[in-house]
Motif scaffolding. Structure first.
Motif, PDB file in Angstrom:
ATOM      1  N   ASP A 260       0.818  -1.208   0.000  1.00 13.66           N
ATOM      2  CA  ASP A 260       0.000   0.000   0.000  1.00 13.66           C
ATOM      3  C   ASP A 260       0.860   1.269   0.000  1.00 13.66           C
ATOM      4  OD1 ASP A 260      -2.652   0.894  -0.128  1.00 13.66           O
ATOM      5  OD2 ASP A 260      -2.661   1.431   1.984  1.00 13.66           O
ATOM      6  N   GLY A 261       2.171   1.111  -0.156  1.00 16.89           N
ATOM      7  CA  GLY A 261       3.064   2.262  -0.061  1.00 16.89           C
ATOM      8  C   GLY A 261       3.452   2.848  -1.405  1.00 16.89           C
ATOM      9  N   VAL A 262       4.301   3.845  -1.353  1.00 18.23           N
ATOM     10  CA  VAL A 262       4.880   4.425  -2.563  1.00 18.23           C
ATOM     11  C   VAL A 262       6.356   4.057  -2.606  1.00 18.23           C
ATOM     12  CG1 VAL A 262       3.276   6.338  -2.866  1.00 18.23           C
ATOM     13  CG2 VAL A 262       5.199   6.613  -1.328  1.00 18.23           C
ATOM     14  N   ALA A 263       6.865   3.769  -3.791  1.00 14.67           N
ATOM     15  CA  ALA A 263       8.262   3.379  -3.944  1.00 14.67           C
ATOM     16  C   ALA A 263       9.163   4.583  -3.658  1.00 14.67           C
ATOM     17  CB  ALA A 263       8.509   2.840  -5.348  1.00 14.67           C
ATOM     18  N   VAL A 264      10.065   4.409  -2.723  1.00 20.74           N
ATOM     19  CA  VAL A 264      10.891   5.524  -2.242  1.00 20.74           C
ATOM     20  C   VAL A 264      11.669   6.218  -3.363  1.00 20.74           C
ATOM     21  CG1 VAL A 264      12.795   6.153  -0.705  1.00 20.74           C
ATOM     22  CG2 VAL A 264      11.050   4.533   0.066  1.00 20.74           C
TER      23      VAL A 264
END
Length: 290
Positions: A260-264
């Motif tokens: 559910d995250g964004v790729a750093v």
């Protein structure tokens, strides 16, 4: 979106509207409800004092994970936009046909507030999926021989051929598997299939809402075939998180965090080439006015 936008509008009523608003979503947001959802978001930005545009960035340019995502970037109309950040029109890598089509469905007012953001070519990726795989995984265990056999039994001839080719290739071959329902049973009925890829790239991480949403890996070394779930740390690495990043102890919680995250590195790239220059220009004007 709307509860979030209610907060942004409240800040605007207090003369505290943020200089920048950045939204991230799956690319399906461009076409959902025949583009009406994207048009509604665009109108909200335009009608509330923002110039805006969007780009699609696939994390595969930075990490060995196929993860295209839509980023909508809005900047207050009172803030300057450096000319170098604006393209004269859509640029193929960052503005695919689905985005151009969605732009075409916007209202004239929204289109008048639109900017085609310019980004440089992505850097060359330096890692492959096998580089991120743990030899001694934490949080997961290797499948039994029977479980691996069952997984192979869920593959159609095309995917089994990929496994056989990996065996013959020699060395250590690492593939990723997702389970999908396909209408290719003996009589055309729907059956669950295991689909594998050996292109050194993982499939897009998802949130663990069901058994098929968790990615499985298969490691082939000659005739030896092993399989297991992707580990929490491997999932974190696929998002660009360092190994020092503390993960939840529960497997589903850790996997959900990644899915559910964004790729750093994607956000860092966006920040370096668009967000930080926009903020710097805005702060320079405010400093001069003061």
């Amino acid at each position: 979106f709307w509860p979030f936008w209610k907060l942004i509008k409240a800040l605007g009523d207090e003369d505290r509207a943020p200089r920048l608003v950045v939204l991230e979503n799956v690319c399906g947001a461009l076409s959902s409800h025949d583009g009406k959802d994207f048009a509604a978001i665009s109108s909200a930005l335009s009608n509330n004092g923002y110039r805006f545009g969007a780009v699609v960035i696939n994390a595969v340019h930075f990490l060995p994970q196929s993860r295209p995502r839509l980023f909508i970037i809005g900047v207050r109309k009172s803030s300057p936009i450096p000319r170098a950040l604006i393209a004269s029109g859509p640029e193929g890598e960052w503005h695919p046909s689905a985005l151009v089509e969605a732009y075409g469905k916007l209202s004239k007012r929204a289109q008048s507030s639109w900017e085609w953001w310019r980004l440089p070519a992505p850097p060359a990726r330096t890692s492959i999926f096998a580089d991120l795989v743990e030899d001694e995984p934490h949080g997961v265990t290797w499948h039994t021989a029977a479980e691996t056999k069952k997984l192979l039994g869920m593959m159609n001839p095309l995917n089994l051929a990929k496994v056989e080719a990996a065996k013959k290739a020699g060395g250590r071959q690492v593939g990723t598997i997702y389970k999908r329902t396909r209408a290719d049973g003996p009589n055309g009925e729907k059956v669950q299939r295991a689909e594998i890829r050996f292109d050194d790239v993982a499939g897009c991480l998802r949130t663990p809402t069901g058994g098929s949403s968790r990615q499985t890996i298969m490691v082939i070394e000659g005739k030896r075939v092993r399989s297991r779930l992707l580990s929490p740390r491997e999932a974190a690495r696929l998002m660009g998180l360092p190994d020092t990043y503390a993960l939840p102890k529960n497997y589903n919680d850790a996997y959900h965090l990644a899915g559910d995250g964004v790729a750093v590195p994607v956000v860092r790239f966006l920040a370096e080439h668009i967000l930080e220059p926009l903020l710097a220009a805005a702060l320079a004007v405010e400093k001069k006015a003061a």
